[in-house]
Design an enzyme around this catalytic site. Structure first.
Site, short mmCIF file in Angstrom:
data_model
loop_
_atom_site.label_atom_id
_atom_site.label_comp_id
_atom_site.label_asym_id
_atom_site.label_seq_id
_atom_site.Cartn_x
_atom_site.Cartn_y
_atom_site.Cartn_z
N GLU A 272 0.80 -1.22 0.00
CA GLU A 272 0.00 0.00 0.00
C GLU A 272 0.83 1.27 0.00
O GLU A 272 0.53 2.22 -0.71
CB GLU A 272 -0.93 0.06 1.23
CG GLU A 272 -1.98 -1.01 1.27
CD GLU A 272 -1.53 -2.15 2.15
OE1 GLU A 272 -0.32 -2.43 2.17
OE2 GLU A 272 -2.39 -2.77 2.80
N ASP B 54 -2.12 -5.30 3.19
CA ASP B 54 -2.39 -5.61 4.60
C ASP B 54 -3.22 -6.88 4.77
O ASP B 54 -4.07 -7.20 3.93
CB ASP B 54 -3.10 -4.44 5.27
CG ASP B 54 -2.17 -3.26 5.50
OD1 ASP B 54 -0.95 -3.45 5.41
OD2 ASP B 54 -2.67 -2.14 5.77
N ASP C 142 -5.96 -7.91 6.09
CA ASP C 142 -7.34 -7.81 6.54
C ASP C 142 -8.25 -7.63 5.33
O ASP C 142 -7.79 -7.71 4.19
CB ASP C 142 -7.51 -6.66 7.55
CG ASP C 142 -7.17 -5.30 6.96
OD1 ASP C 142 -6.81 -5.22 5.76
OD2 ASP C 142 -7.26 -4.30 7.69
N GLU D 113 -9.76 -4.97 4.08
CA GLU D 113 -9.41 -3.85 3.21
C GLU D 113 -8.15 -4.15 2.40
O GLU D 113 -8.05 -3.79 1.24
CB GLU D 113 -9.20 -2.58 4.05
CG GLU D 113 -10.47 -2.00 4.63
CD GLU D 113 -11.46 -1.59 3.56
OE1 GLU D 113 -11.09 -0.87 2.63
OE2 GLU D 113 -12.64 -2.01 3.66
N TYR E 62 0.65 -6.00 13.00
CA TYR E 62 -0.43 -5.30 12.34
C TYR E 62 -1.44 -4.78 13.35
O TYR E 62 -1.80 -5.46 14.30
CB TYR E 62 -1.13 -6.22 11.33
CG TYR E 62 -2.06 -5.49 10.41
CD1 TYR E 62 -1.61 -4.43 9.63
CD2 TYR E 62 -3.41 -5.85 10.32
CE1 TYR E 62 -2.47 -3.75 8.79
CE2 TYR E 62 -4.26 -5.18 9.48
CZ TYR E 62 -3.78 -4.13 8.72
OH TYR E 62 -4.64 -3.45 7.88
N ARG F 27 -4.68 -3.57 12.95
CA ARG F 27 -6.13 -3.73 12.80
C ARG F 27 -6.47 -5.19 13.05
O ARG F 27 -6.36 -6.04 12.16
CB ARG F 27 -6.59 -3.28 11.42
CG ARG F 27 -6.49 -1.78 11.22
CD ARG F 27 -7.14 -1.32 9.92
NE ARG F 27 -7.06 0.13 9.80
CZ ARG F 27 -6.05 0.79 9.23
NH1 ARG F 27 -5.05 0.10 8.69
NH2 ARG F 27 -6.04 2.10 9.16
N HIS G 229 -5.81 -12.82 13.24
CA HIS G 229 -4.36 -12.78 13.45
C HIS G 229 -4.03 -12.25 14.84
O HIS G 229 -4.90 -12.04 15.66
CB HIS G 229 -3.66 -11.96 12.35
CG HIS G 229 -4.47 -10.85 11.78
ND1 HIS G 229 -5.07 -10.93 10.55
CD2 HIS G 229 -4.78 -9.63 12.26
CE1 HIS G 229 -5.71 -9.80 10.31
NE2 HIS G 229 -5.55 -9.01 11.33
#
Length: 845
Positions: free
Chosen positions: A7, A80, A82, A84, A293, A295, A340
Site C-alpha cells: 500500500e 495488509d 485484513d 481492506e 499489524y 487492525r 491474526h
C-alpha cells in the site's frame, strides 16, 4: 523479475530491504479505485452490479504498476492482512486485467509484521486471493453506498441544514445524542456525607459514617443539611474504637495485549489521542517494522513472541514476576479475517522507538504486551468498622494493600471512572484499637448525570453493542466531527444542533435502521459473508427490499408534514410538562400563541404561532427552554450616551444584545463565557472593537474584539488569539505586544511583499531529495517542495506531521496535477470520421 505490490512507500521501502534483486516493490498508495459518487454506481436490479472508477490522483501509480507488470514473471500482492488489504489487492489485479498487463502467475501473501523473518516466511507460503473477504468488502461498500446515496438526498430535501447520513455513523451519533438527552432529563438530588479523619501510628486515614442511630446508611440516606449536622455532632461526641477488621486476599490478572479497539481506548485515556491519530501513528510504527499489524480483534500472541516476552520479563525482573506457564488469551471475534495476532512489539528487547507521539504509543503497546506475560498481582483488601461506645454509630474505612505487585510493577490499565475507595492506604489496625480522631466533616453532594462519551468510552460502547468494527471506529468518529454533528470539549462529545435534528429525523422515519440490535445483526451477517457462510447479494437483497420503499415513502411527504411529525415526536423533549401544570407550549412572550417546531432555510427552530405579531423564537436544541430559555426581549437599561434602549434578545443562532431599533440598530452576540449579563457588560460588548493603543514599534493601533472564532487581537493585518472574553477588556499594551509577537513567531500570515517563513523544515524528500517545508497559508497549513504544494488534511496536526507523510501528500498532489512544461500536440487535420471518445476507466463487477 517478480513484482510485489504493497500500500505505502514506507512499507515498500522496508520490504525491499529484505528481498533480493529479483524483486521489484511498488506502492499503490492505498485503494486505487472506488464507486463513483453518483447514482447508479450500484445497481440492485442487476444483482447489485458495481461500477468502479480509478482514482484520478492514482493515475501515475497505476501506470508505473502496469508498466512493471507487463515485464514481470510473477505478481505478488502483499497488501495488509485484513479485509481492506484483500480488497486493495483485488482492485489492483482487476485494473491490471483491464489493461491486459496481468501476469499469468498471481499470488497473495500476508504477514503480520514487517520483519525480515515474517516477510521471507510469507513469501514461501503464497496463496490465492480470498474471495470470501472480497465479497464481504463488496457487500459493505455497496451497503454503505446505498444507504448514503439513498438516504442523504431525503435529508437534503426534507430537513434543512442536514448534511448526510450513514449506516454506522448515524447509529454512533444516536448514542451521543441519547446521552445528551439523559443528561438534560436528569434531576440532581442532594445528599450529604459525614466523614471522620483519624490517625494511627503516624498514618492518616478516613472513615465514612455507615450506620447512624442503628440504621444502615446508603449514599442518599442523609438528604439535607440539618440531618447532616446532627449526624456530624453525634460522630464528634462519640469515642470510636475498632469493632472489626476484615481482610480478603485478592488476585488481579494482567489484561491481554491490545486489539484495535482497546488500543484506541487506552491511548485516549492515557495519552489523550483521538482514535484517528492513534491509528495513524500505529500505521507508521507497523510500516517501520516496530509493531505487528494494528487492525485486529485477536488477543493471542505467536508462541515465539510469548517466549521472547517471558525472557524480557526475566531479564527485567526476578523469577517471581514470570508465571509458571505462558499465558494464553482467547479472542471473542467471530470474523475469520481478523484472527491474526494482537498488537505487540516485533522485538521485546526494544523498549523505545522513535520520539514524540510515536515513542509514547510504542511504549504503551510494549508495556501492555509485556505485562500480559507477567505474574498476577496479589492484593489484600481491608474493611475496618469503628463503633462508638453505644454501638449505634459505625464508621467504615476501606482500602487495599499490594502484597506483590506482579504485572502492576510495569503496567496498570486505565479506567473511564475515577475515584476508588478500595485503593486507599490504611494503617494496620486490630480489634479494640482506638485511633486518634482528628476531626469530622459533613459535605454536601449532588447526584451526577451520566458522563458524556469520551472517545474511549464511545469506542467501548460501540464494541459492546456490536456496532461497526474496530477498524472502522476512527473513520466513524472523524466523519461525525467533519459533518459538525458533534463537537469535543475537554475530550468529551457534545451533540450539536444539527446532529440532534438528524437523529430525531432518523428515529422518527427510519427507526429500524438506527436501532442498535438491527445494526449489530447486520454486522453479524456481513461477518458471515467473510467466513463464507452467507452469500453477499442475498444479504444486500434482504436489506434493500425494505429500505428502498421506506425512503420512497418519506420522499413523497411534504417538508411541512415532516416538520409537524417531528414536532409531535419531540414534544416530550421540546415541551416537557411544567411543575405548575401550565401549558408548556404557551408562548412566554405574548402569552397567547402556541409554540411549535418550524422549518427554515437554515434549519429548524421553535416559534410562536402568532408570527409576525409575536417574533419569539427559540433554538431547536434548547430543550423546553430549561437551560437558559430565551423568553423574549429583556430590557437591560438605557445607554446613557445615546438614550437608546439596550435589550437582550433571542435569535435563531442564540441570544444577542441590541441597541436601538430598525436598520440602524447595533447588535452583538453574547459569548458563552461572558458570565452574568448586565447593562455595563452589554455596553462593553456593543462598543467592540476596543482600542488598546498604538504599537510602540509601528505606531499603528492594536485592537481587541470578538469574532466568529472567538476573542482576538488585531494589529496591522496580523492577529493573535485570546483565551477568553475577559481578556478582550483586560489585556494591556505590554501583554498585547507579547501576544502579537508570539503569534508572528508561530507562523502568522506575513504582510504583502514579505517573505513567508516556514513553520518547520521537515527535510529532504526521500525520493526526489527536494527540501520539504511546512508553511502557514491563507487557507491553513500546507507542505511544499518548491514545485508542488499540498494542503494538510484536517485530520493531520501540523505539529505531528512527519517527513514521510509530507512526501506522500506531495506525491499524491503531483500525480493529480497535469505535468508542467508539456506542450499540447498540434491539432490534426480533419479526418473522414471522428474517433469515438474514450470512456473513463469504469468497470462492472
Amino acid at each position: 523479475m517478480q513484482l510485489v505490490i504493497v500500500e505505502s512507500p514506507a512499507k515498500a521501502k522496508t520490504i525491499e530491504k529484505y528481498l533480493g534483486r529479483d524483486y521489484r516493490v511498488l506502492a499503490s498508495y492505498g485503494h486505487v479505485r472506488d464507486l463513483p459518487p453518483k447514482d447508479g454506481s450500484v445497481n440492485p436490479d442487476e444483482g447489485f452490479a458495481m461500477e468502479w472508477e480509478n482514482y484520478a490522483d492514482k493515475a501515475k501509480q497505476l501506470r508505473a504498476i502496469a508498466d512493471e507488470a507487463k515485464h514481470a514473471e510473477r505478481l505478488i500482492l502483499a497488501t495488509d492482512p485484513d479485509r481492506e488489504g484483500e480488497a486493495i489487492s483485488w482492485h489492483v489485479q482487476e485494473v491490471l486485467r483491464g489493461r491486459k498487463a496481468l501476469p499469468k502467475d498471481v499470488q497473495r501473501v500476508t504477514f503480520n509484521a514487517i520483519t525480515k523473518q515474517a516477510v521471507t516466511e510469507a513469501m514461501a507460503r503464497p496463496r490465492e486471493l480470498d474471495q470470501d473477504l472480497i465479497d464481504a468488502y463488496k457487500a459493505r461498500r455497496a451497503l454503505d453506498y446505498l444507504v448514503g446515496f439513498t438516504l442523504s438526498p431525503v435529508l437534503w430535501r426534507k430537513l434543512p441544514g442536514a448534511k448526510s447520513a450513514g449506516r454506522v455513523q448515524s447509529v454512533a451519533l444516536r448514542l451521543i445524542v441519547e446521552r445528551e438527552r439523559e443528561i438534560e432529563r436528569f434531576k440532581a438530588q442532594e445528599y450529604w456525607s459525614v466523614t471522620a479523619r483519624f490517625e494511627q501510628d503516624g498514618t492518616p486515614f478516613q472513615a465514612r459514617l455507615s450506620t447512624w442511630n442503628g440504621d444502615k446508611l446508603d449514599r442518599l440516606s442523609i438528604g439535607d443539611q440539618g440531618t447532616a449536622m446532627r449526624a456530624k455532632a453525634d460522630v464528634e461526641a462519640g469515642r470510636f474504637s475498632v469493632q472489626s477488621v476484615e481482610t480478603r486476599p485478592a488476585t488481579r490478572n494482567p489484561p491481554p495485549p491490545f486489539t484495535t479497539s482497546t488500543l484506541q481506548q487506552e491511548a485516549a485515556r492515557k495519552l489523550g489521542f483521538s482514535a484517528d491519530h492513534t491509528m495513524r501513528i500505529a500505521q507508521q510504527l507497523y510500516e517501520d517494522g516496530a509493531i505487528t499489524y494494528m487492525r485486529t480483534d485477536g488477543v493471542q500472541m505467536d508462541g515465539s513472541a510469548i517466549s521472547a516476552a517471558r525472557r524480557a520479563v526475566a531479564d527485567r525482573y526476578d523469577a517471581h514476576y514470570v508465571p509458571d506457564k505462558p499465558r494464553q488469551y482467547q479472542t471473542k471475534a467471530k470474523n475469520a479475517q481478523e484472527a491474526h495476532e494482537a498488537i505487540r512489539p516485533t522485538d521485546f528487547g526494544r523498549d523505545r522507538v522513535g520520539s514524540g507521539d510515536h515513542a509514547r504509543l510504542y511504549e504503551l503497546i510494549w508495556k501492555r504486551a509485556l505485562a500480559s506475560q507477567m505474574a498476577s498481582a496479589r492484593l489484600e483488601r481491608t474493611t475496618i468498622d469503628l463503633a462508638d461506645g453505644t454501638g449505634r454509630h459505625v464508621l467504615r474505612a476501606t482500602g487495599q494493600v499490594v502484597l506483590f505487585p506482579g504485572y502492576l510493577a510495569l503496567y496498570e490499565e486505565g479506567r473511564d471512572d475515577e475515584g476508588d475507595e478500595d485503593s486507599r492506604r490504611l494503617p494496620r489496625l486490630r480489634e479494640g484499637d482506638a485511633p486518634a480522631k482528628q476531626g469530622v466533616d459533613a459535605e454536601q453532594h449532588f447526584t451526577q448525570p451520566p458522563p458524556r462519551f469520551s472517545e474511549a468510552s464511545l469506542v467501548k460502547r460501540m464494541e459492546e453493542l456490536g456496532i461497526g468494527r474496530p477498524s472502522t471506529y476512527a473513520s466513524i468518529i472523524k466523519t461525525l466531527k467533519d459533518r459538525e454533528y458533534v463537537r469535543t470539549e475537554k475530550n468529551r462529545f457534545f451533540a450539536e444542533e444539527s446532529g440532534r435534528l438528524v437523529t430525531a429525523f432518523l428515529e422518527r422515519f427510519f427507526e429500524r435502521y438506527v436501532a442498535y440490535d438491527y445494526t449489530a445483526e447486520l454486522e453479524d451477517e456481513l461477518d458471515e459473508v467473510s467466513g463464507g457462510r452467507a452469500q453477499w447479494q442475498a444479504v444486500l437483497d434482504a436489506f434493500w427490499r425494505d429500505f428502498k420503499p421506506r425512503t420512497a415513502d418519506v420522499m413523497e411527504q411534504k417538508p411541512s408534514d415532516i416538520t409537524a411529525a417531528l414536532d409531535q415526536f419531540l414534544e416530550p423533549f421540546l415541551f416537557p410538562e411544567r411543575a405548575d401544570g401550565a401549558d408548556p407550549r404557551l408562548c412566554p412572550n405574548c402569552n397567547e400563541g402556541r409554540l411549535s417546531l418550524r422549518g427554515g432555510r437554515f434549519g429548524v427552530f421553535i416559534a410562536c404561532s402568532n408570527y409576525p405579531e409575536c417574533k419569539f423564537t427559540r433554538r431547536f436544541a434548547q430543550a423546553g427552554g430549561a437551560a437558559g430559555e430565551d423568553t423574549g426581549p429583556e430590557t437591560l437599561g438605557v445607554d446613557p450616551a445615546t438614550g437608546l434602549l439596550v435589550e437582550r434578545k433571542a435569535g435563531r443562532f442564540g441570544p444577542y444584545i441590541q441597541l436601538g431599533e430598525g436598520k440602524d440598530a447595533k447588535r452583538a452576540s453574547i459569548p458563552k463565557d461572558a458570565g452574568e449579563l448586565d447593562l455595563e457588560l452589554a455596553l462593553k460588548l456593543l462598543s467592540l472593537p476596543r482600542t488598546i493603543g498604538k504599537h510602540p514599534e509601528t505606531g499603528e493601533e492594536i485592537t481587541a474584539s470578538i469574532g466568529r472564532y472567538g476573542p482576538y487581537l488585531a494589529h496591522s493585518g496580523k492577529y493573535a488569539r485570546l483565551t477568553s472574553t475577559a481578556e478582550v477588556f483586560e489585556t494591556g499594551m505590554n501583554a498585547a505586544v507579547v501576544k502579537l509577537a508570539e503569534a508572528a513567531a508561530s507562523g502568522g500570515r506575513p504582510q504583502r511583499g514579505q517573505a513567508r517563513e516556514p513553520l518547520r523544515v521537515l527535510g529532504a524528500h526521500p525520493r526526489t531529495e527536494a527540501e520539504i517545508k511546512l508553511m502557514e497559508g491563507r487557507y491553513g497549513p500546507y507542505v511544499t517542495d518548491g514545485t508542488t504544494n499540498a494542503t494538510l488534511p484536517k485530520t493531520v496536526e501540523p505539529a505531528q506531521l512527519t517527513l514521510e507523510e509530507a512526501a506522500q501528500l506531495l506525491d499524491a498532489r503531483a500525480a493529480a496535477a497535469p505535468a508542467k512544461g508539456k506542450k499540447k500536440a498540434p491539432a490534426k487535420k480533419a479526418a473522414p470520421k471522428k474517433a469515438a471518445a474514450k470512456k473513463p476507466a469504469v468497470k462492472k463487477s
